[in-house]
Design a protein around this motif. Structure first.
Motif, PDB file in Angstrom:
ATOM      1  N   GLU A   8     -12.944 -18.461  19.814  1.00 46.18           N
ATOM      2  CA  GLU A   8     -12.032 -17.786  18.887  1.00 46.18           C
ATOM      3  C   GLU A   8     -12.778 -17.284  17.653  1.00 46.18           C
ATOM      4  O   GLU A   8     -12.528 -16.169  17.181  1.00 46.18           O
ATOM      5  CB  GLU A   8     -10.891 -18.719  18.477  1.00 46.18           C
ATOM      6  N   ALA A   9     -13.699 -18.100  17.151  1.00 43.93           N
ATOM      7  CA  ALA A   9     -14.475 -17.694  15.975  1.00 43.93           C
ATOM      8  C   ALA A   9     -15.366 -16.496  16.302  1.00 43.93           C
ATOM      9  O   ALA A   9     -15.476 -15.551  15.506  1.00 43.93           O
ATOM     10  CB  ALA A   9     -15.317 -18.855  15.465  1.00 43.93           C
ATOM     11  N   ILE A  10     -15.983 -16.517  17.469  1.00 35.46           N
ATOM     12  CA  ILE A  10     -16.841 -15.401  17.877  1.00 35.46           C
ATOM     13  C   ILE A  10     -16.007 -14.139  18.055  1.00 35.46           C
ATOM     14  O   ILE A  10     -16.396 -13.051  17.604  1.00 35.46           O
ATOM     15  CB  ILE A  10     -17.621 -15.748  19.164  1.00 35.46           C
ATOM     16  N   CYS A  11     -14.853 -14.269  18.675  1.00 38.50           N
ATOM     17  CA  CYS A  11     -13.971 -13.104  18.860  1.00 38.50           C
ATOM     18  C   CYS A  11     -13.516 -12.545  17.512  1.00 38.50           C
ATOM     19  O   CYS A  11     -13.486 -11.330  17.315  1.00 38.50           O
ATOM     20  CB  CYS A  11     -12.768 -13.478  19.721  1.00 38.50           C
ATOM     21  N   GLU A  43     -12.087 -28.181  23.579  1.00 36.59           N
ATOM     22  CA  GLU A  43     -11.483 -27.732  22.306  1.00 36.59           C
ATOM     23  C   GLU A  43     -12.544 -27.066  21.426  1.00 36.59           C
ATOM     24  O   GLU A  43     -12.287 -26.027  20.810  1.00 36.59           O
ATOM     25  CB  GLU A  43     -10.832 -28.911  21.580  1.00 36.59           C
ATOM     26  N   ALA A  44     -13.734 -27.650  21.362  1.00 31.91           N
ATOM     27  CA  ALA A  44     -14.828 -27.066  20.575  1.00 31.91           C
ATOM     28  C   ALA A  44     -15.231 -25.705  21.142  1.00 31.91           C
ATOM     29  O   ALA A  44     -15.463 -24.749  20.393  1.00 31.91           O
ATOM     30  CB  ALA A  44     -16.033 -28.003  20.549  1.00 31.91           C
ATOM     31  N   VAL A 102     -14.061 -36.954  25.924  1.00 29.88           N
ATOM     32  CA  VAL A 102     -15.221 -36.119  25.584  1.00 29.88           C
ATOM     33  C   VAL A 102     -15.043 -34.720  26.174  1.00 29.88           C
ATOM     34  O   VAL A 102     -15.306 -33.713  25.506  1.00 29.88           O
ATOM     35  CB  VAL A 102     -16.528 -36.776  26.096  1.00 29.88           C
ATOM     36  N   ARG A 103     -14.551 -34.622  27.435  1.00 25.10           N
ATOM     37  CA  ARG A 103     -14.312 -33.322  28.055  1.00 25.10           C
ATOM     38  C   ARG A 103     -13.278 -32.524  27.263  1.00 25.10           C
ATOM     39  O   ARG A 103     -13.450 -31.324  27.051  1.00 25.10           O
ATOM     40  CB  ARG A 103     -13.829 -33.503  29.499  1.00 25.10           C
TER      41      ARG A 103
END
Length: 187
Positions: free
Chosen positions: A27-30, A20-21, A14-15
């Motif tokens: 990365e998506a925000i950047c 990873e999420a 889970v960690r």
């Protein structure tokens, strides 16, 4: 014991998934932020270009409805953007030129042909100057007009100089020309 090891393994999984999420989201925000900065840079370059050119510039929708004028237009005509947008631009035209300019613009937007016309445009000081209005359509891949880009160029000095070029020759010059036209023997 096996249950505890399995719980620890599940927690570790889970960690890792959470990390990873988080990494994917970061990365998506950047990438989004970079795209926004690139768009803002592009818009600033467009604004810089439209303000730097020595022209009155305007932009319309495909139907000819004006949606943008550069600041030079506003300074030249004394009209605000709000007063100029839509069909308000036509109010700055000399009353004798309004209908002709309107009909020519309507013809261009209906046919997609280039727009070119000379007319008198009211300056902020109330005087009228001759300008050359030109516009070309920007079309998409299918040939449909997406928008129009237009300019107005002050040609008043050139327009007023034309009568001087064609002005009658003064009488003293006429006598010289008459003498020169005579055969040498008759002089």
């Amino acid at each position: 014991m096996a249950s505890l090891e399995r719980s620890q393994a599940e927690c570790g999984q889970v960690r890792r998934e959470r990390e990873e999420a988080r990494k994917t989201a970061t990365e998506a925000i950047c990438a989004r932020d970079e795209a926004v900065r690139a768009l803002q840079d592009s818009e600033q370059q467009y604004r810089d270009l439209t303000e730097a050119l020595p022209q009155l510039l305007w932009l319309t929708r495909p139907d000819g409805w004006h949606v943008y004028f550069n600041q030079k237009w506003c300074a030249y005509t004394g009209l605000t953007l709000e007063e100029s947008n839509g069909h308000g631009w036509n109010h700055a035209f000399h009353p004798d030129d309004r209908q002709r300019a309107w009909e020519r613009w309507k013809q261009a937007t209906e046919t997609g042909e280039a727009y070119e016309i000379e007319y008198r445009l009211r300056r902020a000081d109330g005087s009228y100057h001759w300008v050359l209005g030109r516009a070309l359509p920007l079309c998409d891949a299918s040939g449909q007009v997406v928008k129009w880009f237009g300019t107005c160029t002050d040609i008043d000095d050139q327009k007023r100089a034309v009568p001087e070029v064609h002005a009658p020759i003064p009488a003293c010059h006429e006598s010289v020309l008459a003498t020169l036209r005579k055969p040498r023997s008759a002089r």
